[in-house]
Design an enzyme around this catalytic site. Structure first.
Site, PDB file in Angstrom:
ATOM      1  N   GLU A 218       0.848  -1.203   0.000  1.00  0.00           N
ATOM      2  CA  GLU A 218       0.000   0.000   0.000  1.00  0.00           C
ATOM      3  C   GLU A 218       0.886   1.257   0.000  1.00  0.00           C
ATOM      4  OE1 GLU A 218      -3.275  -0.306   2.832  1.00  0.00           O
ATOM      5  OE2 GLU A 218      -4.086  -1.967   1.702  1.00  0.00           O
ATOM      6  N   GLU A 353      -4.936  -8.727  -0.626  1.00  0.00           N
ATOM      7  CA  GLU A 353      -5.720  -8.446   0.589  1.00  0.00           C
ATOM      8  C   GLU A 353      -7.182  -8.318   0.171  1.00  0.00           C
ATOM      9  OE1 GLU A 353      -4.369  -5.433   3.369  1.00  0.00           O
ATOM     10  OE2 GLU A 353      -2.268  -5.878   2.897  1.00  0.00           O
TER      11      GLU A 353
HETATM   12  O1  AHR Z   1      -5.122  -6.144   6.858  1.00  0.00           O
HETATM   13  C1  AHR Z   1      -4.968  -5.024   7.683  1.00  0.00           C
HETATM   14  C2  AHR Z   1      -4.332  -3.837   6.967  1.00  0.00           C
HETATM   15  O2  AHR Z   1      -5.154  -3.459   5.914  1.00  0.00           O
HETATM   16  C3  AHR Z   1      -3.005  -4.097   6.309  1.00  0.00           C
HETATM   17  O3  AHR Z   1      -1.951  -3.954   7.176  1.00  0.00           O
HETATM   18  C4  AHR Z   1      -2.944  -3.054   5.248  1.00  0.00           C
HETATM   19  O4  AHR Z   1      -2.157  -3.434   4.144  1.00  0.00           O
HETATM   20  C5  AHR Z   1      -4.397  -2.861   4.887  1.00  0.00           C
HETATM   21  O5  AHR Z   1      -4.740  -1.540   4.781  1.00  0.00           O
END
Ligand code: AHR
Length: 554
Positions: A218, A353
């Protein structure tokens, strides 16, 4: 108003939908039997091989994920394998996990891998990236990382469960040289370098051969707050001449959050400023999408928009699924942007994610940060998401559910000596059968679901899923999102007959049903064999369910 992007910046059909026509040779086979729904699998229309890696997992050093969830320590009374929770290993072996991402998440861009190697009693304690969101009562290990679970322990965990390691490198606070050295520590041949000797001292003279490397996380937010152009410059620098002992390193670029098309556009535009051959350094670009906004359009505020994991009504159920269903448009949309720069599509999508994100309050272990209780709703969400990936095998090469244990869309919950498999864990076990199969185009025709969204009519699709073929074994997974409507369905495979069939269904009469440490089997899949007569299989998909049909074709 707080948005997820701000929050993190601050640091903390193909299948489905259309009706069969009279021109379809299949139409004649569907003589009315009273069914309102139909599914037609088309073996002659392969979509591509379903990469096993889309069934991947994500483990971040965040609150109870690593310390308590995965790592209990060698001297713990909790059964363990050299410190790793044994029950987790045993359960994971059942779901054929292909790949696991570590150490973050936002944590990754604060982590120095050198802190987590060498003799355990010499490793430093460091302030965890997530420390400032922990409660006063949280265990010390959640705030101040003892570094007992580092690279060696993670790779050992991966080996125990039969998965490949996917390491996320730190671009925000470490140098490109540190990245090279981490690769050297993991992959340089036995006896070749000082770092290889240190690895040998930790028990592994042979290289770990870690292939997958994330270059930051990110990077638009917690990973450095870069513009896509700035990040692309860093990406080129970090991935140039990294020691590659087997010639197969796969670099994954930090990609967009949801529908931020401008990130994908800006990144590729800047990468290509140095020539088209730069594309060769990119294996995949990471896409993140969380379904969090259950406000029914009332707000975009990251805190106010979230819903509750356990207290929800049928409208919240559909709203969550709608938020998750955006995944298909995100995959198609970013793929289109990528086509502008990479028409041959050598770069794939890595959705590393994904999952629902609710407000705090449902934690199995009170105090665990960003932990929530997965219910049947999350299982249906997960089946739907995995089906989306299966329907785009040419685009999505890898994915990771966020996160494995004691976190968001977790497959497992654990605290001290207590453990349970969540409904999401059962979905992964059902869907493992798709791994490596040939994805097949499949047509779903079913009445949609209508509901009242605060006075306005809203709708959601009626049945969807995905199909894959391994030789004569066909796997068809189907989601029925309707909270109270079973779907009587005619299932047919064009050009083939079904010899035998079984159905495995995950559902419950209560849409809030979930498993806990005390009641571990409230939601579990049920399997039965089916009577097969001729070319059409009649099956009723229960309300609020995910079903896997395993069909042996003749
Ligand atoms: O999964 C939790 C957080 O969500 C992670 O650390 C980040 O990459 C995302 O924003």
């Amino acid at each position: 108003m707080i948005q997820r992007r701000d929050f993190l910046r601050k640091g903390l059909i193909g299948a489905g939908g259309f009706l069969l026509t009279r021109h379809s040779p299949w139409a004649a086979a569907f003589d009315s039997t009273g069914s309102d729904s139909r599914i037609e699998v088309l073996p002659a229309e392969p979509l591509g091989t379903i990469s096993p890696n889309i069934y991947g997992h994500f483990t971040e050093n965040l609150s109870g994920v690593v310390y308590d969830g995965m790592w209990v320590g060698e001297n713990s009374k909790v059964p363990n394998i050299k410190g790793i929770r044994k029950e987790l290993v045993d359960e994971m072996r059942k779901i054929k996990p292909p790949v696991v991402r570590f150490p973050g998440g936002c944590f990754a861009d604060s982590y120095d891998w050198k802190d987590g190697i060498g003799p355990a009693d010499k490793r430093p304690r460091r302030t965890n990236f997530w420390a400032f969101g922990e409660t006063a009562a949280a265990p010390a290990s959640h705030k101040y990382d003892p570094n007992l679970f580092g690279t060696d322990e993670f790779v050992r965990f991966c080996k125990l469960i039969g998965a490949e390691a996917y390491l996320a490198a730190n671009v925000r606070t470490l140098s490109a040289q540190d990245f090279d050295r981490w690769v050297e520590y993991c992959n340089s041949p036995a006896g070749s370098t000082t770092l290889a000797d240190m690895r040998a001292a930790a028990g592994s003279p042979e290289p770990y051969n870690v292939r997958y490397w994330g270059v930051g996380n990110e990077s638009w937010g917690c990973g450095g707050n870069f513009t896509p152009q700035q990040y692309a410059v860093e990406y080129r620098r970090y991935t140039t001449w990294v020691p590659d002992y087997k010639g197969d390193l796969a670099f994954i670029a930090s990609g967009p959050d949801g529908d931020r098309w401008s990130w994908t556009h800006g990144f590729f535009e800047e990468i290509l400023r140095k020539g088209k051959e730069q594309l060769r350094s990119i294996y995949g670009i990471a896409l993140h999408h969380y379904a969090w906004n259950l406000s029914r359009g009332a707000t975009q505020d990251w805190e106010k928009g979230k819903g509750d994991a356990l207290k929800f009504d049928p409208v919240d159920w559909y709203e969550l699924l709608r938020e998750g269903d955006r995944m298909e448009g995100l995959i198609n949309g970013h793929w289109q942007v990528m086509a502008e720069f990479d028409p041959e599509h050598s770069v794939k999508l890595v959705v590393d994610e994904w999952g629902p994100w609710y407000r705090p309050g449902s934690e199995a272990t009170p105090g665990d940060q960003i932990e929530q209780m997965p219910t049947l709703r999350d299982a249906v969400f997960s089946g739907m998401t995995l089906d989306i990936f299966n329907r785009h095998p040419e685009k999505v090469t890898m994915a990771a559910c966020a996160q494995l244990i004691n976190c968001l869309n977790s497959l497992y919950l654990a605290h001290e000596d207590r453990f349970c498999v969540t409904p999401v864990g059962h979905i992964f076990s059902m869907y493992a059968a798709h791994q490596g199969g040939q994805g097949l185009r499949t047509i779903f025709s079913a009445p949609g679901v209508s509901y009242d969204r605060d006075g306005k009519a809203a709708s959601f699709w009626g049945l969807r899923g995905s199909a894959s073929l391994h030789d004569k074994e066909l796997v068809l997974t189907v989601v029925n999102p309707a909270v109270n409507a079973p779907r009587e369905t005619e299932v047919g495979i064009r050009g083939a007959s079904v010899q035998s069939a079984s159905a495995t269904a995950l559902t419950h009469s209560d849409i809030h049903a979930h498993n806990t440490f005390d009641q571990r089997t409230v939601v579990t899949p049920q399997t039965r064999s089916l009577d097969v007569k001729g070319r059409i299989l009649n099956y009723t998909f229960p309300p609020a369910s995910v079903t896997k049909l395993a069909l042996r074709l003749t």
